[in-house]
Design an enzyme around this catalytic site. Structure first.
Site, short mmCIF file in Angstrom:
data_model
loop_
_atom_site.label_atom_id
_atom_site.label_comp_id
_atom_site.label_asym_id
_atom_site.label_seq_id
_atom_site.Cartn_x
_atom_site.Cartn_y
_atom_site.Cartn_z
N ILE A 274 0.91 -1.13 -0.07
CA ILE A 274 0.22 0.13 -0.41
C ILE A 274 1.00 1.54 -0.26
CG2 ILE A 274 -1.57 1.16 1.35
CD1 ILE A 274 -2.65 -0.83 2.21
N ILE B 2 -5.63 3.20 7.53
CA ILE B 2 -6.05 2.15 7.31
C ILE B 2 -5.64 0.83 7.30
CG2 ILE B 2 -7.26 3.63 5.35
CD1 ILE B 2 -4.62 2.41 3.92
N ARG C 296 -5.19 -1.42 10.88
CA ARG C 296 -6.29 -2.02 11.43
C ARG C 296 -6.24 -1.08 12.58
NH1 ARG C 296 -6.76 -4.49 7.66
NH2 ARG C 296 -6.75 -6.77 7.24
N ASP D 56 -10.60 4.17 8.82
CA ASP D 56 -11.43 2.98 7.60
C ASP D 56 -11.54 1.89 8.49
OD1 ASP D 56 -12.66 1.91 5.22
OD2 ASP D 56 -10.87 0.35 5.24
N HIS E 80 -14.65 0.13 6.85
CA HIS E 80 -13.07 -0.81 6.25
C HIS E 80 -13.16 -0.92 4.60
CE1 HIS E 80 -10.59 -4.22 7.51
NE2 HIS E 80 -10.13 -4.30 6.33
#
Lengths: 324, 324
Positions: free
Chosen positions: A163, A240, A242, A266, A290
């Site tokens: 990412i 984004i 956990r 998120d 999420h």
């Protein structure tokens, strides 16, 4: 290709399932009696699992430990929390068990989600979309003035995987000052890298703190009161990775006091947050459920990524997105 | 530098005004008795205007026509509607009057605003920020599935100036298929360019139609029923040019019927839209109140841009952002 036995438990639509069936040639596919409701959810123990050499999905630890034939697991998510322990890594090493994840499948959508958050913040979209104010009034001037182009601002990215790499590409045109934190820097990051030793200084300078940390023993509650206090006043926090990596009570305090300008999340703990959770009450806390990795034809992309690795596996080549 | 007489009517904060006063050296600055409330608003006729060789702001046409000394106008906005007529262009040409605008000042912020809109659409931010749904439920799967990464999608940009150039840079990492419409292609655009002759085909192929058209005689109501019907079903329409270029009744119909998936507007006619305007009732119509060009220290940047051109003017060099 040699025939293999593959256990697959992700919930797939018809097109994706057909693609999987057609893509594995003469190999045998075992589907569980009960399919998981999402790529994140763990399935139930299945007696047929023991026959599989390859597992695609979210196999249970107890099934893995009980299996004698298993050689390769492709996790159907970007996170691989339950396998990311010293014990499991040691077990896998001893057995020669390979673990790959599906981070490539979600990396682009996740990176877009982060940039969407950053630009929504820089352009003040939540406020602007809610206002019906005339040009020239003080409130309008103030709203325009509160927007801040990304160029030249400081970014700190925590967790340097697929990412982060996609995000770096997307941020390039904005000429921001980017620092990444990585447990084990490799020198190929293309940006300044710090380890946890350099974190305090990096936090103090960042306008945007982007948390993509995985959920493992080291990261639980990583963003606590101390780390929020180390951040630059007015910084913006994004998560984004956990939800478990953040102490949500301390995040609430930092947002409520204005020490942080805003948070864009998120992921939370739990998901979704209970209706009466304090974070819902803050105007400067923006939460998506999420959805960061989601995209059209997600399950088909997931299958294609598995099949690409399946071909490599059959040919004895190195697998993509290997994590153990 | 030679001494000049400069008339300046933008509303400037103290820092920006001081910067202007210090930056013009021995030249004389005339400020109007009444200052405009925004960079967009036209000031009142000022008797002292006739003394100026240089006008910075939004000078009135009647004042310009009455002036014998005026040589250069720097418009304080990116749009320059009232000067963008064949009559005024002819008048300026005959008199040797030069007109520049301030598009450089707003281009980056405007381009970020467009990309913020595009990513908010691709990541479904308005829907996602409003949902509190559990992972794995059908509504959650549907929301994830409705997200669509920008990569490989088709973009049509109408109006190829400073904003479009900035936007092209920001879109590069997404590897989209980009077409621009320009009245007079110059071959230096770096993307495929069409004139109005190629518009119908370009509209039929675009997933994202980005309207940055200026407000002039040719563009009034440019986006009408015919053009909305020529668009690909499910396309998304953006407007950060001027509200006058869109027939809002026809836009409403296209959004209401679902022919267009969504619209993201920073400009409307009038601004703001009346409280009872139909566009406010649509969930797929997202409106910001003409904040696209706004950014911190906007008036200071505006002054610095003027001073940069003032230096060029004093040295007899070519001016930046020249439009006439």
């Amino acid at each position: 290709m040699a025939a293999h036995v593959i256990f697959s438990d992700p919930k797939l639509d018809t097109v994706a399932l057909d693609t999987l069936k057609n893509g594995i040639g003469g190999s045998r596919l075992i589907l569980p009696a009960k399919v998981a409701s999402s790529v994140l959810e763990v399935g139930e123990a299945d007696p047929a699992f023991g026959e599989a050499e390859i597992a695609f999905g979210q196999p249970l630890l107890e099934s893995i430990y009980a299996s004698e034939r298993l050689r390769w697991i492709q996790v159907s998510s970007a996170g691989f929390t339950r396998y990311d322990t010293p014990e499991f890594r040691e077990y896998a090493r001893k057995r020669g068990l390979v673990v790959t994840n599906s981070s490539s499948v979600y990396a682009e959508a996740c990176a877009e989600h982060v940039l969407a958050f950053m630009l929504a913040q820089s352009r003040k979209l939540p406020e602007s979309l809610a206002k019906r104010i005339p040009n020239g009034e003080p409130e309008w001037m103030q709203l325009r003035d509160s927007c801040r182009p990304l160029r030249g601002q400081n970014v700190l990215i925590l967790g340097f995987g697929g990412i982060a790499k996609q995000l770096l590409e997307m941020l390039a045109p904005f000429r921001m000052n980017i620092v990444a934190m990585r447990r084990h820097p490799r020198g190929d990051e293309g940006v300044k890298v710090v380890t946890s030793a350099g974190l305090e200084c990096a936090l103090a300078e960042a306008d945007h703190v982007i948390n993509i940390l995985p959920d493992n023993g080291e990261s639980a509650g990583f963003f606590d009161r101390k780390r929020f206090q180390q951040m630059k006043p007015g910084a913006v926090f994004y998560n984004i990775g956990r939800g478990t990596t953040v102490n949500q009570e301390e995040l609430f305090s930092a947002l409520k006091s204005g020490a942080l300008a805003a948070a864009w999340l998120d992921v939370t703990t739990p998901e979704p947050l209970p209706q009466n959770h304090a974070l819902w009450t803050l105007e400067n806390c923006h939460i998506t459920p999420h959805t960061a990795g989601g995209h059209r034809s997600e399950s088909l992309t997931l299958v294609k990524h598995f099949l690409s690795n399946y071909e490599r596996y059959s040919q004895g080549r190195e697998l993509e997105d290997r994590v153990i």
